[in-house]
Design a protein around this motif. Sequence first.
Motif, PDB file in Angstrom:
ATOM      1  N   GLU A 286      36.576  38.035  41.845  1.00 30.27           N
ATOM      2  CA  GLU A 286      37.855  37.379  41.576  1.00 30.27           C
ATOM      3  C   GLU A 286      37.665  35.911  41.201  1.00 30.27           C
ATOM      4  OE1 GLU A 286      40.297  37.981  44.975  1.00 30.27           O
ATOM      5  OE2 GLU A 286      40.488  40.155  44.672  1.00 30.27           O
ATOM      6  N   ILE A 287      36.727  35.242  41.868  1.00 26.27           N
ATOM      7  CA  ILE A 287      36.445  33.839  41.555  1.00 26.27           C
ATOM      8  C   ILE A 287      35.926  33.707  40.128  1.00 26.27           C
ATOM      9  CG2 ILE A 287      34.892  31.906  42.080  1.00 26.27           C
ATOM     10  CD1 ILE A 287      35.057  32.878  45.053  1.00 26.27           C
ATOM     11  N   GLN A 289      36.364  35.807  37.620  1.00 26.31           N
ATOM     12  CA  GLN A 289      37.435  36.133  36.678  1.00 26.31           C
ATOM     13  C   GLN A 289      38.373  34.947  36.495  1.00 26.31           C
ATOM     14  OE1 GLN A 289      39.263  39.827  38.134  1.00 26.31           O
ATOM     15  NE2 GLN A 289      38.530  40.788  36.272  1.00 26.31           N
ATOM     16  N   THR A 290      38.703  34.299  37.607  1.00 29.32           N
ATOM     17  CA  THR A 290      39.587  33.141  37.533  1.00 29.32           C
ATOM     18  C   THR A 290      38.962  32.012  36.713  1.00 29.32           C
ATOM     19  OG1 THR A 290      40.555  33.669  39.692  1.00 29.32           O
ATOM     20  CG2 THR A 290      40.820  31.409  38.900  1.00 29.32           C
ATOM     21  N   ARG A 291      37.659  31.771  36.940  1.00 30.17           N
ATOM     22  CA  ARG A 291      36.960  30.746  36.189  1.00 30.17           C
ATOM     23  C   ARG A 291      36.959  31.072  34.705  1.00 30.17           C
ATOM     24  NH1 ARG A 291      36.807  26.039  37.586  1.00 30.17           N
ATOM     25  NH2 ARG A 291      35.165  25.750  36.023  1.00 30.17           N
ATOM     26  N   GLN A 293      39.121  32.866  33.016  1.00 33.13           N
ATOM     27  CA  GLN A 293      40.463  32.705  32.458  1.00 33.13           C
ATOM     28  C   GLN A 293      40.800  31.228  32.254  1.00 33.13           C
ATOM     29  OE1 GLN A 293      42.740  34.801  35.372  1.00 33.13           O
ATOM     30  NE2 GLN A 293      42.041  36.819  34.694  1.00 33.13           N
ATOM     31  N   LEU A 294      40.380  30.374  33.202  1.00 34.72           N
ATOM     32  CA  LEU A 294      40.612  28.942  33.056  1.00 34.72           C
ATOM     33  C   LEU A 294      39.866  28.376  31.855  1.00 34.72           C
ATOM     34  CD1 LEU A 294      40.434  27.746  36.773  1.00 34.72           C
ATOM     35  CD2 LEU A 294      42.444  27.736  35.283  1.00 34.72           C
TER      36      LEU A 294
END
Length: 299
Positions: A286-287, A289-291, A293-294
């Motif tokens: 999840e971390i 994926q978030t990175r 997307q950012l």
Amino acid sequence: MAIPRIQSYALPQCCSENKTNWQVDPDKAVLLVHDMQSYFVNFYDVEGELVKKLVKHIDALISAARAANIPVIYTAQPADQKPEDRALLTDFWGSGLTNRDTSILSTIAPKDGDKVYTKWRYSAFKRSSLLDDMKAQGRDQLLICGIYAHIGILSTALDAFMYDIKAFVVADAIADFSLEEHLQAIGYISSRCGQVALLEDLKASLSVDHENRNNKRGLVSIPSLQCAVAEILNIEVDEVDPEENLLYLGLDSIRVMTLLEKWRAQGINITLEQLSEGASIRDWHEIMQTRSQLEAVIA
């Protein structure tokens, strides 16, 4: 002399380490579904877990390719080949296919517009227009799934290398005579002529929006994270529960730094501080994926 009956085995959950860090470009790629004809598949237990999972993975790969506008092509050997056409194949495998078993499995069969290349030898490039067709379309990447890994798939990947075409072989969307031969084939490909990937990793890269393709290097699947942790801890992949606290498995900061260095070399930009926000494989995924997307938004 004919193909032997093939015992089921579990498809690999990890890839051999690649020498390359190629990235799939949908505008440059073609998906090859290799020799998935009834004749060849019937040497397995068609109701067994291996065939069911293989067909499911190939179907998922085809869907991902179509969604990314990647052409899907097939190879199929003809029935009742003349002796001069079959040539030395007869010495190794007998007379080959008959009219009743040449069909490609219906669940993954070609659709209108998909090209089927006649397969005369191990390599899909031999006596076919595949190379010329790819050049005409400006495509120089070949994604490969199907059977058998150590024969036609390996030969096609090796020929692709000779023609300056990047071969991507999907480790859990191919099958072979045995797990040992399967692993030998993907080990050779990853170290000598192509790149090996897991289905989920390849799907993740293909699912990225066209305009954000430059950021897809930051995507990592849960299976690949499990493989990386299992490898560095020298344990089996099945022992790495995505939900378990990694500290309990013995993953210390030194080993995490080793993983980070490897991922950075692959273009995955993540820091120890960012990873420390999570404790499990699921958290790390999840971390990351978030990175990713950012970074896509910033880009």
